[in-house]
Motif scaffolding. Structure first.
Motif, PDB file in Angstrom:
ATOM      1  N   HIS A 129       0.858  -1.179   0.000  1.00 13.43           N
ATOM      2  CA  HIS A 129       0.000   0.000   0.000  1.00 13.43           C
ATOM      3  C   HIS A 129       0.895   1.231   0.000  1.00 13.43           C
ATOM      4  CE1 HIS A 129      -2.841  -3.121   1.352  1.00 13.43           C
ATOM      5  NE2 HIS A 129      -3.715  -2.387   0.677  1.00 13.43           N
ATOM      6  N   PRO A 171       1.698   5.301  -0.505  1.00 14.33           N
ATOM      7  CA  PRO A 171       1.061   6.613  -0.353  1.00 14.33           C
ATOM      8  C   PRO A 171       1.212   7.462  -1.604  1.00 14.33           C
ATOM      9  CG  PRO A 171       3.142   6.595   0.796  1.00 14.33           C
ATOM     10  CD  PRO A 171       2.948   5.196   0.269  1.00 14.33           C
ATOM     11  N   LEU A 181      -3.704   5.929   0.218  1.00 15.74           N
ATOM     12  CA  LEU A 181      -2.917   4.746  -0.088  1.00 15.74           C
ATOM     13  C   LEU A 181      -3.503   4.035  -1.291  1.00 15.74           C
ATOM     14  CD1 LEU A 181      -2.370   3.275   3.506  1.00 15.74           C
ATOM     15  CD2 LEU A 181      -0.764   4.639   2.165  1.00 15.74           C
ATOM     16  N   VAL A 208       3.068   3.489   7.880  1.00 14.81           N
ATOM     17  CA  VAL A 208       2.115   2.779   7.021  1.00 14.81           C
ATOM     18  C   VAL A 208       2.083   1.343   7.508  1.00 14.81           C
ATOM     19  CG1 VAL A 208       1.542   2.081   4.669  1.00 14.81           C
ATOM     20  CG2 VAL A 208       2.639   4.284   5.087  1.00 14.81           C
TER      21      VAL A 208
END
Length: 386
Positions: A4, A6, A12, A384
């Motif tokens: 995922h 950014p 995301l 994250v």
């Protein structure tokens, strides 16, 4: 395997990493073009050095990366902008880098050219033209004694001191007269270094070009070529068509390099490029295809890399080194993502995430799984968690 990543909008997005790298093997030097990769330096991550301290370099990893480039047939452009010259690497560190890399080049049979500037002068100034000449001469002596080709880089001190074109003609004429072997003249635009605005005596590029060509015309036997980093393909083509016979144009245009290297019916550019640091093996394969006369095949390999290059070199362009070192870490050429002067902080996480995505899509990582794991580590460091 989903990552995922950014985006610039703060959201995301899911990304599936590529499973297989491109199959790229080492090879011999090229026959149709002279190609240099400007190479980055690897910092020593354990050194207790702050942003203003002298650079602490991991010499083993730094020299190993140069052997990697030579193994693919590329020349190495040493101690230049990509090596953080003037952005973390001072003259003392650059001199050591030149000596070590030149010795390594002799052992490996690799081609090397090294940057000659005036960065041993204190930033504050002011300086006289005599002091600027002396600084250039000191560095030229180091490069020549090391057995490397010299690249006369643009000087911040000269840009700040020169009163007009005549001062550039005087300084460069003096240096070219005493150079032992033909040199490369480097015109670095202000997008790479704002302190170089108005180089060659004018902010008008047509006027500056006239002065640049006057320097070359006065000493064509002492100029192997010019390295142009203005990110303007049209201007580079026009300039190379005006060069004296035997003086090469080495493109430094990290936005338009495929078309400039491929050339046209009136000529082509050789290359001295920072983007060929992360693209080394792929760029080498493309040039070997070009050596056979297969221009479409060359373009088919190199054109898809331009999106990555334009991303890494986006404004503020001088921070492209952060992306270059980041990709070297992901590719396994170094154990860490640390830079001299702390420059690893100069680009955002979304910028780095997009660089990973583009490079992975091109198959640049020899071990895609390692690159994925390291990207996950960076994402976790930034919070994250999925």
């Amino acid at each position: 395997m989903t990552l995922h990543l950014p985006g610039a909008d703060g959201t995301l997005r899911a990304y599936e990493p590529r499973g297989e790298p491109l199959a790229l093997t080492p090879g011999s030097a090229f026959t149709s073009r002279t190609v240099f990769s400007a190479a980055h330096v690897v910092a020593d991550p354990y050194a207790d050095a702050g942003p203003d301290a002298p650079a602490a370099v991991d010499w083993d990893a730094t020299l190993a990366f140069r052997r990697h480039l030579w193994s693919h047939g590329l020349g190495v452009a040493e101690a230049m902008d990509t090596a953080q010259r003037g952005m973390g690497l001072d003259w003392a560190g650059a001199a050591e880098l030149i000596r070590r890399s030149a010795a390594e080049a002799r052992a490996a049979g690799g081609r090397i050219a090294c940057g000659v500037g005036t960065d041993q002068l204190a930033p504050a100034g002011p300086f006289t033209l005599a002091e600027i000449r002396a600084a250039y001469e000191e560095q030229l002596a180091v490069v020549e004694e090391a057995g490397a080709q010299a690249v006369l880089m643009a000087s911040r001190a000269l840009a700040a001191t020169a009163r007009g074109p005549e001062d550039y003609l005087e300084v460069y004429g003096h240096l070219l007269r005493q150079a032992a072997e033909p040199v490369v003249l480097h015109w670095l635009g202000p997008m790479f270094d704002p302190a170089l605005e108005g180089y060659w005596g004018s902010s008008d590029l047509d006027t500056a070009t006239g002065t640049f060509l006057e320097v070359i015309a006065a000493h064509p036997d002492k100029v192997d070529g010019i390295k142009v980093s203005l990110l303007d393909a049209r201007r580079e083509v026009e300039l190379r068509r005006r060069l004296p016979h035997g003086v090469r144009c080495y493109t430094g245009d990290d936005f338009n390099y495929p078309e400039l290297i491929a050339g046209d019916e009136q000529g082509f550019s050789h290359a001295l490029l920072g983007i060929f640091d992360p693209l080394g093996p792929l760029a080498a394969e493309a040039v070997r295809v070009l050596d056979t006369g297969n221009v479409p095949g060359f373009r088919a390999l190199l054109d898809p890399t331009v999106e990555l290059s334009r991303h890494l070199f986006q404004a503020p362009t001088r921070f492209y080194k952060t992306g270059v070192v980041f990709l070297a870490w992901l590719a396994g050429h170094q154990r860490h993502f640390t830079m001299v002067g702390g420059l690893q902080s100069a680009r955002s996480l979304p910028h780095l995430a997009r660089a990973y995505e583009l490079a992975d899509g091109l198959g640049l990582f020899p071990d895609p799984k390692l690159a994925e794991e390291r990207m996950r580590t960076l994402l976790a460091l930034y919070g994250v968690d999925r």
